[in-house]
Design a protein around this motif. Structure first.
Motif, PDB file in Angstrom:
ATOM      1  N   VAL A  34       6.088   9.764 -70.462  1.00  0.00           N
ATOM      2  CA  VAL A  34       7.436   9.710 -71.035  1.00  0.00           C
ATOM      3  C   VAL A  34       7.366   9.932 -72.544  1.00  0.00           C
ATOM      4  N   GLU A  35       6.388   9.343 -73.202  1.00  0.00           N
ATOM      5  CA  GLU A  35       6.241   9.548 -74.645  1.00  0.00           C
ATOM      6  C   GLU A  35       6.004  11.026 -74.955  1.00  0.00           C
ATOM      7  N   ARG A  36       5.182  11.668 -74.159  1.00  0.00           N
ATOM      8  CA  ARG A  36       4.886  13.096 -74.346  1.00  0.00           C
ATOM      9  C   ARG A  36       6.154  13.938 -74.190  1.00  0.00           C
ATOM     10  N   ILE A  37       6.913  13.680 -73.133  1.00  0.00           N
ATOM     11  CA  ILE A  37       8.149  14.422 -72.882  1.00  0.00           C
ATOM     12  C   ILE A  37       9.141  14.229 -74.031  1.00  0.00           C
ATOM     13  N   LEU A  38       9.304  12.998 -74.483  1.00  0.00           N
ATOM     14  CA  LEU A  38      10.254  12.720 -75.566  1.00  0.00           C
ATOM     15  C   LEU A  38       9.810  13.364 -76.880  1.00  0.00           C
ATOM     16  N   LYS A  39       8.520  13.331 -77.165  1.00  0.00           N
ATOM     17  CA  LYS A  39       8.024  13.978 -78.388  1.00  0.00           C
ATOM     18  C   LYS A  39       8.248  15.485 -78.318  1.00  0.00           C
ATOM     19  N   GLU A  40       7.981  16.088 -77.172  1.00  0.00           N
ATOM     20  CA  GLU A  40       8.224  17.527 -77.013  1.00  0.00           C
ATOM     21  C   GLU A  40       9.701  17.846 -77.258  1.00  0.00           C
ATOM     22  N   HIS A  41      10.564  16.995 -76.737  1.00  0.00           N
ATOM     23  CA  HIS A  41      12.009  17.215 -76.897  1.00  0.00           C
ATOM     24  C   HIS A  41      12.428  17.117 -78.360  1.00  0.00           C
ATOM     25  N   PHE A  42      12.037  16.041 -79.024  1.00  0.00           N
ATOM     26  CA  PHE A  42      12.488  15.802 -80.388  1.00  0.00           C
ATOM     27  C   PHE A  42      11.726  16.615 -81.431  1.00  0.00           C
ATOM     28  N   GLU A  43      10.531  17.056 -81.092  1.00  0.00           N
ATOM     29  CA  GLU A  43       9.749  17.844 -82.042  1.00  0.00           C
ATOM     30  C   GLU A  43       9.847  19.336 -81.748  1.00  0.00           C
ATOM     31  N   GLY A  44      10.757  19.710 -80.864  1.00  0.00           N
ATOM     32  CA  GLY A  44      11.021  21.118 -80.613  1.00  0.00           C
ATOM     33  C   GLY A  44       9.958  21.848 -79.824  1.00  0.00           C
ATOM     34  N   GLY A  45       9.291  21.171 -78.910  1.00  0.00           N
ATOM     35  CA  GLY A  45       8.313  21.843 -78.065  1.00  0.00           C
ATOM     36  C   GLY A  45       7.052  22.232 -78.798  1.00  0.00           C
ATOM     37  N   LYS A  46       6.659  21.464 -79.800  1.00  0.00           N
ATOM     38  CA  LYS A  46       5.428  21.754 -80.531  1.00  0.00           C
ATOM     39  C   LYS A  46       4.228  21.602 -79.607  1.00  0.00           C
ATOM     40  N   ALA A  47       3.144  22.266 -79.950  1.00  0.00           N
ATOM     41  CA  ALA A  47       1.918  22.174 -79.163  1.00  0.00           C
ATOM     42  C   ALA A  47       1.426  20.727 -79.156  1.00  0.00           C
ATOM     43  N   MET A  48       0.858  20.338 -78.043  1.00  0.00           N
ATOM     44  CA  MET A  48       0.320  18.991 -77.916  1.00  0.00           C
ATOM     45  C   MET A  48      -0.964  18.885 -78.726  1.00  0.00           C
ATOM     46  N   ALA A  49      -1.415  17.670 -78.975  1.00  0.00           N
ATOM     47  CA  ALA A  49      -2.597  17.422 -79.795  1.00  0.00           C
ATOM     48  C   ALA A  49      -3.833  18.130 -79.242  1.00  0.00           C
ATOM     49  N   ASN A  50      -3.906  18.289 -77.922  1.00  0.00           N
ATOM     50  CA  ASN A  50      -5.086  18.927 -77.329  1.00  0.00           C
ATOM     51  C   ASN A  50      -4.929  20.446 -77.224  1.00  0.00           C
ATOM     52  N   GLY A  51      -3.931  21.004 -77.903  1.00  0.00           N
ATOM     53  CA  GLY A  51      -3.752  22.452 -77.929  1.00  0.00           C
ATOM     54  C   GLY A  51      -3.054  23.020 -76.706  1.00  0.00           C
ATOM     55  N   THR A  52      -2.344  22.202 -75.967  1.00  0.00           N
ATOM     56  CA  THR A  52      -1.641  22.685 -74.784  1.00  0.00           C
ATOM     57  C   THR A  52      -0.133  22.648 -75.015  1.00  0.00           C
ATOM     58  N   ARG A  53       0.582  23.378 -74.189  1.00  0.00           N
ATOM     59  CA  ARG A  53       2.045  23.396 -74.212  1.00  0.00           C
ATOM     60  C   ARG A  53       2.532  23.180 -72.790  1.00  0.00           C
ATOM     61  N   THR A  54       3.723  22.657 -72.647  1.00  0.00           N
ATOM     62  CA  THR A  54       4.308  22.447 -71.334  1.00  0.00           C
ATOM     63  C   THR A  54       5.123  23.677 -70.957  1.00  0.00           C
ATOM     64  N   LEU A  55       4.897  24.160 -69.751  1.00  0.00           N
ATOM     65  CA  LEU A  55       5.650  25.273 -69.199  1.00  0.00           C
ATOM     66  C   LEU A  55       6.375  24.724 -67.978  1.00  0.00           C
ATOM     67  N   ALA A  56       7.691  24.720 -68.011  1.00  0.00           N
ATOM     68  CA  ALA A  56       8.456  24.147 -66.908  1.00  0.00           C
ATOM     69  C   ALA A  56       9.544  25.118 -66.471  1.00  0.00           C
ATOM     70  N   PHE A  57       9.794  25.148 -65.167  1.00  0.00           N
ATOM     71  CA  PHE A  57      10.834  26.012 -64.635  1.00  0.00           C
ATOM     72  C   PHE A  57      11.280  25.460 -63.298  1.00  0.00           C
ATOM     73  N   LYS A  58      12.475  25.868 -62.873  1.00  0.00           N
ATOM     74  CA  LYS A  58      13.034  25.412 -61.605  1.00  0.00           C
ATOM     75  C   LYS A  58      12.833  26.486 -60.550  1.00  0.00           C
ATOM     76  N   VAL A  59      12.585  26.050 -59.318  1.00  0.00           N
ATOM     77  CA  VAL A  59      12.473  26.947 -58.168  1.00  0.00           C
ATOM     78  C   VAL A  59      13.349  26.381 -57.057  1.00  0.00           C
ATOM     79  N   SER A  60      13.635  27.207 -56.066  1.00  0.00           N
ATOM     80  CA  SER A  60      14.445  26.737 -54.941  1.00  0.00           C
ATOM     81  C   SER A  60      13.669  25.682 -54.154  1.00  0.00           C
ATOM     82  N   GLU A  61      14.397  24.861 -53.441  1.00  0.00           N
ATOM     83  CA  GLU A  61      13.770  23.830 -52.606  1.00  0.00           C
ATOM     84  C   GLU A  61      12.856  24.474 -51.568  1.00  0.00           C
ATOM     85  N   GLU A  62      13.295  25.596 -51.007  1.00  0.00           N
ATOM     86  CA  GLU A  62      12.503  26.303 -49.998  1.00  0.00           C
ATOM     87  C   GLU A  62      11.156  26.756 -50.571  1.00  0.00           C
ATOM     88  N   LEU A  63      11.190  27.376 -51.737  1.00  0.00           N
ATOM     89  CA  LEU A  63       9.952  27.835 -52.364  1.00  0.00           C
ATOM     90  C   LEU A  63       9.070  26.659 -52.729  1.00  0.00           C
TER      91      LEU A  63
END
Length: 109
Positions: A34-63
């Protein structure tokens, strides 16, 4: 260390299941997740400390269910599955980009 405060919220069961699944894949506690998600939100999706970024997307329930069934059969994590697909697609695209100029040169000769 900064003082901590508790945060509690009621969310739909389907969202809760997604949170649990992703936090397990990332090997984080719920607090860390939760802390990670909130920091990403408030810090504008900045790279995480370990050099990673979150990639999120929605797909259909079937897929989503097809993917889950595939993952059960293969024992692969959702993260590894998606990363492998993305890397393969990028390699194919880069290979096609490299071949395209060669093919157009052959046609002009």
């Amino acid at each position: 260390m900064e003082k901590r405060k508790n945060l509690c919220a009621m969310i739909p069961e389907t969202l809760y299941a997604q949170v649990c699944s992703e936090k397990e894949q990332l090997e984080l506690t719920l607090s860390q997740y939760v802390e990670r998600i909130l920091k990403e939100h408030f810090e504008g999706g900045k790279a995480m400390a370990n050099g990673t970024r979150t990639l999120a997307f929605k797909v259909s329930e079937e897929l989503f269910m097809r993917i889950k069934e595939h993952l059960k059969k293969t024992g692969q994590s959702q993260k590894d599955f998606v990363i492998t697909l993305i890397e393969q697609a990028l390699q194919d695209a880069e290979r096609n980009e490299e071949e395209a100029p060669e093919q157009s040169e052959e046609k002009t000769e």
